[in-house]
Design a protein around this motif. Sequence first.
Motif, short mmCIF file in Angstrom:
data_model
loop_
_atom_site.label_atom_id
_atom_site.label_comp_id
_atom_site.label_asym_id
_atom_site.label_seq_id
_atom_site.Cartn_x
_atom_site.Cartn_y
_atom_site.Cartn_z
N CYS A 1 31.02 43.91 39.54
CA CYS A 1 31.23 45.23 39.97
C CYS A 1 32.16 45.64 41.33
CB CYS A 1 29.61 45.83 40.19
SG CYS A 1 28.63 45.62 38.68
N ASP A 2 32.86 46.78 41.26
CA ASP A 2 33.59 47.04 42.26
C ASP A 2 33.02 48.23 43.29
OD1 ASP A 2 36.10 47.09 43.72
OD2 ASP A 2 37.24 47.85 41.99
N GLN A 3 33.77 48.45 44.31
CA GLN A 3 33.13 49.31 45.33
C GLN A 3 33.92 50.72 45.05
OE1 GLN A 3 33.20 46.89 49.00
NE2 GLN A 3 30.73 47.18 48.92
N GLU A 4 33.53 51.59 45.95
CA GLU A 4 34.40 52.90 45.86
C GLU A 4 35.91 52.73 46.23
OE1 GLU A 4 32.76 55.72 45.77
OE2 GLU A 4 34.08 57.01 46.91
N PRO A 5 36.70 53.16 45.48
CA PRO A 5 38.23 52.94 45.84
C PRO A 5 38.74 53.83 46.77
CG PRO A 5 37.94 54.32 43.88
CD PRO A 5 36.10 53.74 44.16
N PRO A 6 39.83 53.47 47.44
CA PRO A 6 40.42 54.44 48.45
C PRO A 6 40.61 55.56 47.85
CG PRO A 6 41.77 52.56 48.01
CD PRO A 6 40.37 52.18 47.22
N ASP A 7 40.63 56.78 48.88
CA ASP A 7 40.93 58.09 48.55
C ASP A 7 42.46 58.27 47.79
OD1 ASP A 7 38.60 58.78 49.42
OD2 ASP A 7 39.50 59.45 51.34
N HIS A 8 43.37 57.56 48.11
CA HIS A 8 44.76 57.70 47.67
C HIS A 8 44.68 57.21 46.25
CE1 HIS A 8 45.42 53.55 48.79
NE2 HIS A 8 46.22 53.53 47.77
N LEU A 9 43.75 56.34 45.83
CA LEU A 9 43.74 55.88 44.27
C LEU A 9 42.94 56.69 43.38
CD1 LEU A 9 43.78 51.95 44.59
CD2 LEU A 9 45.52 53.53 44.28
N LYS A 10 42.04 57.64 43.86
CA LYS A 10 41.25 58.34 42.91
C LYS A 10 41.60 59.17 42.04
CE LYS A 10 37.14 57.90 46.34
NZ LYS A 10 36.34 58.34 47.49
N PRO A 11 42.85 60.12 42.46
CA PRO A 11 43.26 60.91 41.50
C PRO A 11 44.12 60.31 40.25
CG PRO A 11 44.13 61.54 43.87
CD PRO A 11 43.60 60.25 43.84
N LEU A 12 44.73 58.89 40.57
CA LEU A 12 45.09 57.99 39.49
C LEU A 12 44.10 57.64 38.45
CD1 LEU A 12 47.87 56.28 41.20
CD2 LEU A 12 48.32 58.00 39.65
N LEU A 13 42.90 57.10 39.42
CA LEU A 13 41.69 56.54 38.54
C LEU A 13 41.18 57.60 37.38
CD1 LEU A 13 40.22 54.32 41.33
CD2 LEU A 13 41.28 53.47 39.15
N ALA A 14 41.22 58.77 37.99
CA ALA A 14 40.61 60.01 37.32
C ALA A 14 41.28 60.21 36.10
CB ALA A 14 40.44 61.01 38.37
N GLN A 15 42.67 59.80 35.93
CA GLN A 15 43.49 59.99 34.84
C GLN A 15 43.38 58.75 33.78
OE1 GLN A 15 47.28 60.98 37.45
NE2 GLN A 15 47.69 61.60 35.50
N LEU A 16 42.68 57.79 33.91
CA LEU A 16 42.43 56.67 32.99
C LEU A 16 41.49 56.88 32.12
CD1 LEU A 16 42.42 53.49 35.59
CD2 LEU A 16 44.45 54.63 34.38
N HIS A 17 41.64 56.42 30.92
CA HIS A 17 41.05 56.72 29.72
C HIS A 17 39.40 56.36 29.87
CE1 HIS A 17 39.51 56.87 25.57
NE2 HIS A 17 40.46 57.80 25.40
N ASP A 18 38.22 56.98 29.42
CA ASP A 18 36.99 56.83 29.50
C ASP A 18 36.75 55.32 29.28
OD1 ASP A 18 36.45 59.08 30.96
OD2 ASP A 18 35.44 59.94 29.11
N GLU A 19 37.28 55.05 28.04
CA GLU A 19 37.00 53.65 27.31
C GLU A 19 37.30 52.42 28.14
OE1 GLU A 19 36.68 51.39 22.89
OE2 GLU A 19 38.33 52.82 23.37
N VAL A 20 38.61 52.71 28.74
CA VAL A 20 39.17 51.68 29.68
C VAL A 20 38.25 51.53 30.87
CG1 VAL A 20 41.06 51.28 30.97
CG2 VAL A 20 41.59 51.86 28.58
N VAL A 21 38.10 52.56 31.20
CA VAL A 21 37.33 52.58 32.61
C VAL A 21 35.80 51.88 32.48
CG1 VAL A 21 36.20 53.99 34.45
CG2 VAL A 21 38.48 54.36 33.63
N THR A 22 35.30 52.39 31.06
CA THR A 22 33.78 52.01 30.77
C THR A 22 33.76 50.33 30.73
OG1 THR A 22 33.51 53.86 29.59
CG2 THR A 22 32.03 52.10 29.12
N ARG A 23 34.88 49.81 30.21
CA ARG A 23 34.80 48.13 30.15
C ARG A 23 35.52 47.75 31.29
NH1 ARG A 23 34.21 47.01 23.75
NH2 ARG A 23 34.35 44.95 24.55
N TYR A 24 35.54 48.17 32.27
CA TYR A 24 36.10 47.70 33.53
C TYR A 24 35.01 46.61 34.04
CZ TYR A 24 37.46 47.21 38.37
OH TYR A 24 37.92 46.67 39.87
N TYR A 25 35.51 45.21 34.42
CA TYR A 25 34.60 44.56 34.96
C TYR A 25 34.91 43.73 36.00
CZ TYR A 25 32.83 44.70 30.00
OH TYR A 25 32.30 45.35 28.85
N GLY A 26 35.90 44.52 37.01
CA GLY A 26 36.51 43.92 38.34
C GLY A 26 35.47 43.75 39.15
#
Length: 346
Positions: free
Chosen positions: A25-50
């Motif tokens: 499990c990861d931690q809160e990302p830095p602010d400058h990446l949040k808008p890009l992370l919000a553009q990623l597809h839900d299924e991709v994010v749901t299966r993120y295990y970093g």
Amino acid sequence: MRNDVQDYYGKQLQSSDDLQTNACCDQEPPDHLKPLLAQLHDEVVTRYYGCGLVSPEHLDGMRILDLGSGSGRDVYLLSALVGEHGEVVGVDMTDEQLEVARRHQDYHREQFGHSTSNVRFLKGYIEELDTLDLQDGYFDIIISNCVINLSTDKAKVLADVKRLLKPGGEFYFSDVYADRRVPSALVNDPVLYGECLSGALYWNDFINLGKRSGFADPRLVESRRLTIENPAIEKKLGNIRFYSATYRLFNIDELEPACEDYGQAVIYKGTLENCPHAFKLDDHHIIETGKVFPVCGNTWLMLEKSRFAGHFEFIGNFDTHYGIFEDCGLNVPFVDNEDAGAASCC
Ligand SMILES: C[S@@+](CC[C@H](N)C(=O)[O-])C[C@H]1O[C@@H](n2cnc3c(N)ncnc32)[C@H](O)[C@@H]1O
């Protein structure tokens, strides 16, 4: 063990909610990446295990390889950061993970406004990168997020990383480490292994492996203790402590085994995107903009021979050696006469 890991990530886990501990499990990302992370597809994010952030500075136009790319979260995040003239390649051994990643390739191309996709996913083992269509010395950066601990031949992975990186390129990766060597009974437990715990290297074995693999001076960028959050698993693990840590390993053959002092310094120009006030090379080199910052020979080389060179002024050279660079942890091992008392001559 490979089959168990494939089964774990392909069949048993459907989302990060199915994990039994908080190791992947990861931690809160830095602010400058949040808008890009919000553009990623839900299924991709749901299966993120970093377990960490593998997004170093200065990515525009870079060629990046992701070892154990899973559902592709980091590949797609970096595909936006490298831009259309950059390239990101993901390698994973698990069909189900690759299917999720590939299914959303066009979606992300459109999200990031690329006319052609700058991403490709290859099926393969990270211990057998030499069997894939990958060119030696091609990549500026190789990343990996919570995968090396799962590898059964970590030395082979590092050897291939070294071969695939450009000179001056870097292996920037997050992984799990233990504070001691994990007993084999725990290593053979498929859940502990699949959860990225019992395959973790004792941190000092990793440092020595890195050095033996041609990365003379591994630099720790950040780390945090993993709390596990599962009483039954904590009981099995006993007193072993686990950490998530991000290291950067530069592919620079001139690096020395220790930090040596040549009287050098650098000045950061403040020109890297999102780093106007300081550049963080690692956890003990936070280089403020405009300040003359004394460095050892290795830090100088990491900045001067990498993609960061244009963002620094370099003061000095390697002409005169002034001994060990004491700020980096090593000191002269000998006692001075004033500490040892009067000498008795023989
Ligand atoms: C903990 S997940 C991390 C996935 C991805 N990096 C992320 O952050 O979501 C581990 C991934 O590594 C892959 N993997 C594990 N061992 C591997 C190996 N030896 N070769 C290739 N892929 C591997 C698994 O299939 C899985 O997708």
